[in-house]
Design a protein around this motif. Structure first.
Motif, PDB file in Angstrom:
ATOM      1  N   CYS A 168      -1.909   6.842  16.232  1.00 31.15           N
ATOM      2  CA  CYS A 168      -1.993   5.742  15.271  1.00 31.15           C
ATOM      3  C   CYS A 168      -1.969   6.256  13.835  1.00 31.15           C
ATOM      4  O   CYS A 168      -1.409   5.616  12.943  1.00 31.15           O
ATOM      5  CB  CYS A 168      -3.262   4.933  15.511  1.00 31.15           C
ATOM      6  SG  CYS A 168      -3.234   3.952  17.026  1.00 31.15           S
ATOM      7  N   LYS A 169      -2.561   7.426  13.607  1.00 30.86           N
ATOM      8  CA  LYS A 169      -2.631   7.992  12.259  1.00 30.86           C
ATOM      9  C   LYS A 169      -1.243   8.311  11.715  1.00 30.86           C
ATOM     10  O   LYS A 169      -0.994   8.222  10.522  1.00 30.86           O
ATOM     11  CB  LYS A 169      -3.496   9.252  12.279  1.00 30.86           C
ATOM     12  CG  LYS A 169      -3.638   9.928  10.921  1.00 30.86           C
ATOM     13  CD  LYS A 169      -4.624  11.073  10.995  1.00 30.86           C
ATOM     14  CE  LYS A 169      -4.146  12.169  11.905  1.00 30.86           C
ATOM     15  NZ  LYS A 169      -5.069  13.340  11.921  1.00 30.86           N
ATOM     16  N   ASN A 170      -0.320   8.682  12.606  1.00 31.16           N
ATOM     17  CA  ASN A 170       1.019   9.093  12.178  1.00 31.16           C
ATOM     18  C   ASN A 170       2.081   8.021  12.393  1.00 31.16           C
ATOM     19  O   ASN A 170       3.267   8.307  12.216  1.00 31.16           O
ATOM     20  CB  ASN A 170       1.430  10.363  12.941  1.00 31.16           C
ATOM     21  CG  ASN A 170       0.587  11.572  12.587  1.00 31.16           C
ATOM     22  OD1 ASN A 170       0.748  12.177  11.540  1.00 31.16           O
ATOM     23  ND2 ASN A 170      -0.344  11.921  13.464  1.00 31.16           N
ATOM     24  N   VAL A 171       1.676   6.821  12.760  1.00 28.37           N
ATOM     25  CA  VAL A 171       2.633   5.813  13.206  1.00 28.37           C
ATOM     26  C   VAL A 171       3.654   5.440  12.130  1.00 28.37           C
ATOM     27  O   VAL A 171       4.795   5.095  12.439  1.00 28.37           O
ATOM     28  CB  VAL A 171       1.895   4.557  13.716  1.00 28.37           C
ATOM     29  CG1 VAL A 171       1.211   3.824  12.572  1.00 28.37           C
ATOM     30  CG2 VAL A 171       2.847   3.644  14.472  1.00 28.37           C
ATOM     31  N   PHE A 172       3.279   5.512  10.848  1.00 30.52           N
ATOM     32  CA  PHE A 172       4.207   5.128   9.787  1.00 30.52           C
ATOM     33  C   PHE A 172       4.938   6.336   9.193  1.00 30.52           C
ATOM     34  O   PHE A 172       5.685   6.189   8.240  1.00 30.52           O
ATOM     35  CB  PHE A 172       3.456   4.387   8.671  1.00 30.52           C
ATOM     36  CG  PHE A 172       2.827   3.098   9.130  1.00 30.52           C
ATOM     37  CD1 PHE A 172       3.617   2.039   9.547  1.00 30.52           C
ATOM     38  CD2 PHE A 172       1.450   2.965   9.159  1.00 30.52           C
ATOM     39  CE1 PHE A 172       3.040   0.842   9.977  1.00 30.52           C
ATOM     40  CE2 PHE A 172       0.866   1.782   9.581  1.00 30.52           C
ATOM     41  CZ  PHE A 172       1.659   0.715  10.002  1.00 30.52           C
ATOM     42  N   GLU A 173       4.697   7.502   9.744  1.00 29.52           N
ATOM     43  CA  GLU A 173       5.262   8.720   9.172  1.00 29.52           C
ATOM     44  C   GLU A 173       6.360   9.331  10.030  1.00 29.52           C
ATOM     45  O   GLU A 173       6.915  10.367   9.669  1.00 29.52           O
ATOM     46  CB  GLU A 173       4.152   9.756   8.964  1.00 29.52           C
ATOM     47  CG  GLU A 173       3.018   9.271   8.074  1.00 29.52           C
ATOM     48  CD  GLU A 173       1.887  10.278   8.001  1.00 29.52           C
ATOM     49  OE1 GLU A 173       2.064  11.397   8.523  1.00 29.52           O
ATOM     50  OE2 GLU A 173       0.837   9.950   7.429  1.00 29.52           O
TER      51      GLU A 173
END
Length: 204
Positions: A77-82
């Motif tokens: 979830c922490k990297n979902v937009f990256e």
């Protein structure tokens, strides 16, 4: 979170590291090496590091389910937009983990890439690094074969499961690294197209 997830599986010395780096660059995926990430969390003394510090981190050790899935969920979830997706190394290590991942963590798509090389080649590659006495080398050989056997026993049900779902790519790890990467990219793109999934954006 609807990003695709690739589980990258291979025996020791199968050439995983180079191919993982290339795949992540090509598809703009985030690489999650479970064992390395856990060691990093422990070294940094994070919340998860505190959870992991009493766990023996070694080949063949299984991390408690609750802790592992909580960590995976937060990391993804922490990297979902990256990124355009994830390539996970060192997981799943059992069929039960694979099944529970699909239930506990919602992803757009999951598949397995398995780099296949004969056991004899693994043993040969490991022997190139032997530097101890004859007895030490024999102990290392026995440890390697034990790791391979453990890997085979745990991995076969995972491969069978994803094969039935038509989400398994078995790649010949004996090929030249450049040819191997071409085969992986072609197979992944073909599988995406077959299942009606739009390939992630690429960084050329």
């Amino acid at each position: 979170m609807r990003s695709p997830v690739i589980f990258f599986i291979g025996k020791p010395r199968s050439g995983k590291s180079l191919q993982i780096s290339r795949i992540c660059k090509h598809y703009h995926f985030v690489h999650i090496d479970i064992l390395s990430r856990i060691r990093e969390e422990v070294a940094l003394g994070t919340k998860y590091g505190s959870m992991f510090e009493d766990i023996v981190i070694s080949e063949g050790t299984l991390i408690p389910r609750r802790v592992l899935f909580e960590y995976l969920r937060d990391t993804l979830c922490k990297n979902v937009f990256e990124c355009c997706g994830y390539l996970i190394e060192g997981f799943p290590r059992t069929l039960q983990q694979a099944l529970e991942f699909e239930e506990a963590i919602i992803v757009g798509f999951s598949m397995v890439i398995y780099v296949d090389i004969p056991d004899a080649i693994v043993d040969k590659r490991v022997k190139r690094d032997y530097t101890g006495t004859e007895r030490d080398n024999w102990m290392e050989h026995c440890a390697t074969m034990k790791r391979i056997n453990t890997f085979d026993v745990r991995t076969k049900p995972i491969l069978d499961y994803y094969k039935k779902k038509e989400r398994l790519l078995i790649i010949n790890g004996l090929k030249h690294p450049n040819k191997l990467m071409v085969d992986i990219k072609n197979a992944v793109d073909e599988l995406f197209a077959k299942l009606g999934i739009h390939p992630p954006s690429r960084l050329e």
